[in-house]
Design an enzyme around this catalytic site. Structure first.
Site, PDB file in Angstrom:
ATOM      1  N   HIS A  19       0.839  -1.206   0.000  1.00 53.67           N
ATOM      2  CA  HIS A  19       0.000   0.000   0.000  1.00 53.67           C
ATOM      3  C   HIS A  19       0.872   1.253   0.000  1.00 53.67           C
ATOM      4  CE1 HIS A  19      -4.011   1.866   1.463  1.00 53.67           C
ATOM      5  NE2 HIS A  19      -3.234   2.825   0.972  1.00 53.67           N
ATOM      6  N   HIS A  63       1.635   5.153  -2.239  1.00 59.26           N
ATOM      7  CA  HIS A  63       1.203   6.138  -3.235  1.00 59.26           C
ATOM      8  C   HIS A  63       2.472   6.672  -3.904  1.00 59.26           C
ATOM      9  CE1 HIS A  63      -2.975   6.323  -1.718  1.00 59.26           C
ATOM     10  NE2 HIS A  63      -2.407   6.019  -0.561  1.00 59.26           N
ATOM     11  N   ARG A 114       2.342   8.605  -6.713  1.00 59.37           N
ATOM     12  CA  ARG A 114       1.989   9.952  -7.213  1.00 59.37           C
ATOM     13  C   ARG A 114       2.269  10.206  -8.686  1.00 59.37           C
ATOM     14  NH1 ARG A 114      -1.212  10.374  -3.025  1.00 59.37           N
ATOM     15  NH2 ARG A 114      -0.314  11.252  -1.136  1.00 59.37           N
ATOM     16  N   ASP A 153       1.257   2.633   3.788  1.00 58.97           N
ATOM     17  CA  ASP A 153       0.374   3.707   3.292  1.00 58.97           C
ATOM     18  C   ASP A 153       1.198   4.983   3.039  1.00 58.97           C
ATOM     19  OD1 ASP A 153      -1.756   5.124   2.361  1.00 58.97           O
ATOM     20  OD2 ASP A 153      -2.950   5.012   4.190  1.00 58.97           O
ATOM     21  N   HIS A 161       3.394  14.131   0.456  1.00 56.36           N
ATOM     22  CA  HIS A 161       2.814  15.448   0.167  1.00 56.36           C
ATOM     23  C   HIS A 161       3.925  16.476   0.270  1.00 56.36           C
ATOM     24  CE1 HIS A 161      -1.338  14.216   0.029  1.00 56.36           C
ATOM     25  NE2 HIS A 161      -1.224  13.593   1.178  1.00 56.36           N
TER      26      HIS A 161
HETATM   27  O1  DOR Z   1      -4.015   9.915   4.724  1.00 55.53           O
HETATM   28  C1  DOR Z   1      -4.262   9.442   3.620  1.00 55.53           C
HETATM   29  N1  DOR Z   1      -3.603   9.854   2.520  1.00 55.53           N
HETATM   30  N2  DOR Z   1      -5.218   8.517   3.504  1.00 55.53           N
HETATM   31  C2  DOR Z   1      -5.631   8.052   2.323  1.00 55.53           C
HETATM   32  O2  DOR Z   1      -6.487   7.190   2.300  1.00 55.53           O
HETATM   33  C3  DOR Z   1      -5.069   8.610   1.072  1.00 55.53           C
HETATM   34  C4  DOR Z   1      -3.720   9.143   1.289  1.00 55.53           C
HETATM   35  C5  DOR Z   1      -3.222   9.998   0.146  1.00 55.53           C
HETATM   36  O3  DOR Z   1      -3.378   9.607  -1.014  1.00 55.53           O
HETATM   37  O4  DOR Z   1      -2.612  11.031   0.435  1.00 55.53           O
END
Ligand code: DOR
Length: 437
Positions: free
Chosen positions: A72, A74, A76, A317, A321
């Site tokens: 899991h 991201h 981007r 996860d 950002h």
């Molecule tokens: O905190 C989170 N950020 N929860 C999510 O489900 C998505 C993720 C994101 O894509 O930034």
């Protein structure tokens, strides 16, 4: 993958070889030839004429484990390359000990069609340094209205479907997604969140949110959806995987469903067994994540769920950002924290606390995610590609985001005194990361 050299011939000597897929936990050598694991055993002898062809690596005091899998993350890309790219995200992965990552579809555009899945795979092929497994969207554009074309997505290389970042609000659409996914044996990864119950909440609902005057997200917002998806998995006979589980109530629901034989699996992330809601008193947006970090009781329940197997997987996860979205007033800051380069030390802490044995901890990072995603990795079986991670369980250091490969810096564990980390990562027998790099 963009792998530098030809696969090396290596002999790792005297490591603690831990392979949950084979129930193996013993001191041994690992022989790697042309990128494949050839033999594992104590004091492997190499014939005189071949001896010079194998580079020796002293693994004494280290764990040798199957290359870790983070199911899991991201990455981007496409669309938000200023936060992370497939290149930087996979570099972060191997620095954290991961040789395979599954990347979520909430990119821009969303990964909801075969062309996008193929784009991610081809980028990973040319620019990535570890294996990348795309997770495609359940609904087109993550809009929760029309299902994506699961068959085409699977043929293009998607290993699961998910609207992660958003719940599938319609129970009917979720039912259809489970039925449709079942025909392709694709797991459906559910982001469990009842948006109505969340009603714009910013942190866990409870004593601390009341004190701070921040709108709360009740544990029930997760649990209502976890219960729904368990019921729908039972109805359809499909496989559902519940992502980022954070509450005691969800753990209890999953435990009970597994006892009934429902095909449910679940994951949690290191922040849900490490961080308490009190941290939010700082109003530091680095702690803002969805679902939110919870109470001491939830943390203990998550640990108990990991211990008894209710929670199958630990995944980061990893949600990069930039400062533009993250370093704002709490209310306006984006949800999410990066984790690829801080997961392993936090999991090793659970081992030191006695919550998990080394074999159990490594299973949640190798065999279990490999089984859920049906990918042929996460084991040191003889003859398979030599994806493996060398872990020093004793090394002490300070987690420092400035040293991270990730493009983003939103890690709540920056500055933490840690013990244990990956010191070498091999993909297909090539060293893709080592601490001296
Ligand atoms: O905190 C989170 N950020 N929860 C999510 O489900 C998505 C993720 C994101 O894509 O930034």
């Amino acid at each position: 993958m963009k792998l530098k050299a030809n696969p090396a011939n290596l002999i790792l000597r005297n490591g603690r070889v831990i392979d949950p897929a084979r129930g193996l936990d013993s001191i041994a050598d690992v022989l790697i030839e042309e990128g494949k694991i050839i033999e594992i055993g104590p004091k492997i002898e190499i014939g005189a004429q071949k001896r010079g062809q194998f580079d020796p690596i002293d693994a004494e005091g280290k764990w040798i484990v199957p290359g870790l899998i983070d199911m899991h993350v991201h990455l981007r890309e496409p669309g938000e390359e200023y936060k992370e790219t497939i290149a930087s995200g996979t570099r972060a992965a191997v620095a954290g000990g991961f040789t395979s990552v599954a990347c979520m579809p909430n990119t821009r555009p969303v990964n909801d069609c075969a062309a996008l899945t193929r784009f991610i795979l081809s980028k990973a092929e040319t620019e990535g340094v570890c294996r990348v497994f795309p997770v495609a969207a359940i609904s087109k554009g993550l809009e929760g209205k029309n299902l994506a074309e699961f068959g085409e997505l699977r043929s293009a290389g998607a290993v699961a479907v998910s609207d992660d970042g958003r719940p599938v609000e319609s129970s009917l659409l979720m039912r259809r997604a489970l039925e449709y996914a079942k025909t392709f044996d694709l797991p459906v990864i559910s982001h469990c969140e009842d948006l109505g119950l969340c009603s714009g909440g910013l942190m866990n609902e409870g004593r601390v949110s009341t004190r701070l005057g921040l709108r709360g997200i009740p544990g029930a917002a997760e649990e209502v959806m976890a219960a729904r998806d368990i019921i729908l998995a039972e109805l359809t006979g499909a496989r559902v995987h519940l992502a980022h589980i954070s509450t005691a109530g969800s753990v209890a629901l999953i435990r009970e469903a597994k006892k009934r034989g429902v095909l449910v699996t679940a994951e949690t992330a290191p922040h849900y067994f490490t961080l308490e809601e009190e941290l939010l008193c700082s109003f530091n947006p680095v702690y803002k994540v969805n679902p939110p970090v919870r109470t001491r009781e939830d943390i203990e329940a998550v640990k108990a769920g990991l211990r008894d197997g209710t929670l199958d997987v630990i995944a980061s996860d990893h949600a990069p950002h930039s400062t533009v979205e993250k370093e704002l007033e709490f209310e306006f800051a984006a949800n999410g924290m990066i984790g690829l380069e801080s997961s392993l030390p936090l999991i090793l802490r659970l081992v030191r606390e006695g919550v998990l044995t080394p074999l159990e901890a490594i299973a949640k990072l190798t065999r279990n995610p490999a089984r859920i995603l049906s990918i042929p990795f996460g084991t040191l079986a003889e003859g398979v590609d030599a994806d493996l991670t060398l872990i020093d369980p004793l090394i002490k250091y300070t987690i420092d985001v400035k040293t991270f490969e990730s493009k983003s810096r939103n890690c709540p564990f920056d500055g933490m005194e840690a013990q244990g980390r990956a010191v070498m990562t091999l993909v297909e027998g090539r060293v893709v990361f080592s601490v001296s790099d």
